[in-house]
Design a protein around this motif. Structure first.
Motif, short mmCIF file in Angstrom:
data_model
loop_
_atom_site.label_atom_id
_atom_site.label_comp_id
_atom_site.label_asym_id
_atom_site.label_seq_id
_atom_site.Cartn_x
_atom_site.Cartn_y
_atom_site.Cartn_z
N UNK A 39 47.94 -18.15 -60.65
CA UNK A 39 47.54 -17.58 -61.93
C UNK A 39 48.31 -16.29 -62.18
N UNK A 40 48.46 -15.94 -63.43
CA UNK A 40 49.13 -14.69 -63.75
C UNK A 40 48.30 -13.53 -63.23
N UNK A 41 48.95 -12.51 -62.66
CA UNK A 41 48.18 -11.35 -62.19
C UNK A 41 47.55 -10.63 -63.37
N UNK A 42 46.51 -9.85 -63.11
CA UNK A 42 45.84 -9.14 -64.20
C UNK A 42 46.71 -8.01 -64.74
N UNK A 43 46.36 -7.56 -65.92
CA UNK A 43 47.03 -6.37 -66.45
C UNK A 43 46.63 -5.17 -65.58
N UNK A 44 47.61 -4.33 -65.27
CA UNK A 44 47.35 -3.13 -64.49
C UNK A 44 47.24 -1.93 -65.42
N UNK A 45 46.20 -1.13 -65.20
CA UNK A 45 46.02 0.12 -65.95
C UNK A 45 46.43 1.26 -65.03
N UNK A 46 47.55 1.90 -65.35
CA UNK A 46 48.11 2.93 -64.49
C UNK A 46 47.57 4.29 -64.92
N UNK B 24 57.09 -8.57 -63.26
CA UNK B 24 56.33 -9.58 -63.99
C UNK B 24 54.86 -9.29 -64.12
N UNK B 25 54.46 -8.04 -63.95
CA UNK B 25 53.06 -7.65 -64.06
C UNK B 25 52.86 -6.87 -65.36
N UNK B 26 51.96 -7.34 -66.20
CA UNK B 26 51.63 -6.60 -67.42
C UNK B 26 50.99 -5.27 -67.02
N UNK B 27 51.39 -4.21 -67.67
CA UNK B 27 50.88 -2.89 -67.29
C UNK B 27 50.81 -1.99 -68.51
N UNK B 28 49.84 -1.09 -68.47
CA UNK B 28 49.67 -0.10 -69.54
C UNK B 28 49.36 1.24 -68.89
N UNK B 29 49.92 2.29 -69.46
CA UNK B 29 49.68 3.65 -68.95
C UNK B 29 48.47 4.26 -69.64
N UNK B 30 47.57 4.81 -68.84
CA UNK B 30 46.45 5.59 -69.35
C UNK B 30 46.28 6.79 -68.42
N UNK B 31 47.13 7.81 -68.58
CA UNK B 31 47.07 8.95 -67.67
C UNK B 31 45.71 9.63 -67.69
N UNK B 32 45.15 9.83 -66.52
CA UNK B 32 43.83 10.44 -66.42
C UNK B 32 43.87 11.83 -65.80
N UNK B 33 45.08 12.32 -65.55
CA UNK B 33 45.27 13.70 -65.11
C UNK B 33 46.45 14.26 -65.89
N UNK B 34 46.27 15.41 -66.52
CA UNK B 34 47.35 16.10 -67.21
C UNK B 34 47.90 17.17 -66.29
N UNK C 136 41.14 -6.43 -66.44
CA UNK C 136 42.24 -5.56 -66.06
C UNK C 136 41.95 -4.92 -64.70
N UNK C 137 43.01 -4.53 -64.01
CA UNK C 137 42.87 -3.89 -62.71
C UNK C 137 43.30 -2.43 -62.84
#
Length: 274
Positions: free
Chosen positions: A5-12, A30-40, A208-209
């Motif tokens: 199966x396709x791996x889950x989307x990664x939330x970075x 080949x891994x869907x990923x999205x950036x959501x920075x939680x430290x500035x 998502x992971x």
């Protein structure tokens, strides 16, 4: 027949600059990923902290070793030096070891021009990249009377010398050494815009992971979305303490792995073979 199966989307959730690179690298695998920075991350703003940082830069030669807690610590410690190459010349001219807790910090130090022979860090096969693993490597260096400088970040509100690595300081003190702390950068809670909040709420329950590399990031996430149900959320934590924080925040599934990129990729992909 084996199906994959396709791996889950990664939330970075790493700071913005690091998160962008991780997203690019994950997508290349080949891994869907999205950036959501939680430290500035930013330079220290408090005048007292800035003065302390300048003093620490000026007296590098008085320390038996300088420990940088992260790549950000390296970047902000050296970035304001006025003379080109000052970091390399200063460290090359003195008998000071440079300590790093993991490969990311080592890479940042090498980018300054510092040779690998001057850097002490846990081996690539270490179970974790943290203070405990580093101490196993550097403990023999410390004799009574030695001083170590720990270059770290400061969490808002700013604290004198910054925050973190007290365990390592305790080991150095027990060996007869002394520790000075200096804050080279500040960690702050990010301001999630509407799009960021929408991404976070969706990722809390869509499979998502969440890639978690900091307990502080977990704290910021919980504060940004008060009342959010995390029972269906899935996380991959790169240290047992981070995993504990994620479980305490209510994450329903928390996996653990070492923080190397290769092992993060393997952990994302492995649960999806059926």
């Amino acid at each position: 027949m084996l199906s994959v199966a396709a791996p889950p989307r990664a939330i970075v959730t790493r700071p913005a600059r690091e998160a962008a690179q991780w997203v690019t690298d994950l997508q290349a695998h080949g891994i869907a990923a999205a950036a959501l920075p939680l430290i500035a991350i930013g330079a220290v703003a408090d005048p007292a902290l800035r003065e302390a940082l300048q003093r620490a830069r000026a007296r590098l030669g008085s320390y038996r070793a300088v420990m940088f807690v992260s790549g950000n610590a390296v970047q902000y410690f050296f970035e304001e030096n006025q003379a080109p190459g000052l970091s390399q010349k200063a460290l090359a001219a003195i008998n000071t070891r440079v300590w790093a807790p993991g490969p990311g910090t080592v890479a940042a130090l090498r980018q300054t021009g510092l040779p690998a022979s001057r850097i002490d860090a846990p081996g690539a096969d270490a179970a974790q990249f943290d203070s405990e693993a580093l101490w196993q490597v550097v403990a023999p260096q410390i004799s009574p009377g030695d001083r170590v400088l720990v270059v770290r970040g400061s969490s808002a509100p700013a604290a004198e010398g910054g925050n973190g690595r007290e365990w390592l300081a305790g080991q150095i003190s027990a060996a007869g050494g002394a520790v000075d702390f200096v804050a080279a950068y500040e960690r702050r809670a990010p301001r999630l815009d509407a799009a960021g909040q929408a991404l976070a709420r969706t990722a809390a329950g869509d499979g998502s992971l969440w890639l978690l590399s900091s307990s502080e990031a977990v704290t910021h996430l919980a504060a940004a979305l008060p009342g959010q149900d995390w029972s269906r959320a899935r996380a991959l934590a790169t240290h047992p303490r981070i995993a504990q924080a994620a479980r305490a925040a209510g994450f329903g599934t928390v996996l653990e792995c070492r923080p190397s990129f290769a092992e993060v990729v393997a952990s994302i992909e492995s649960p999806h073979e059926q």
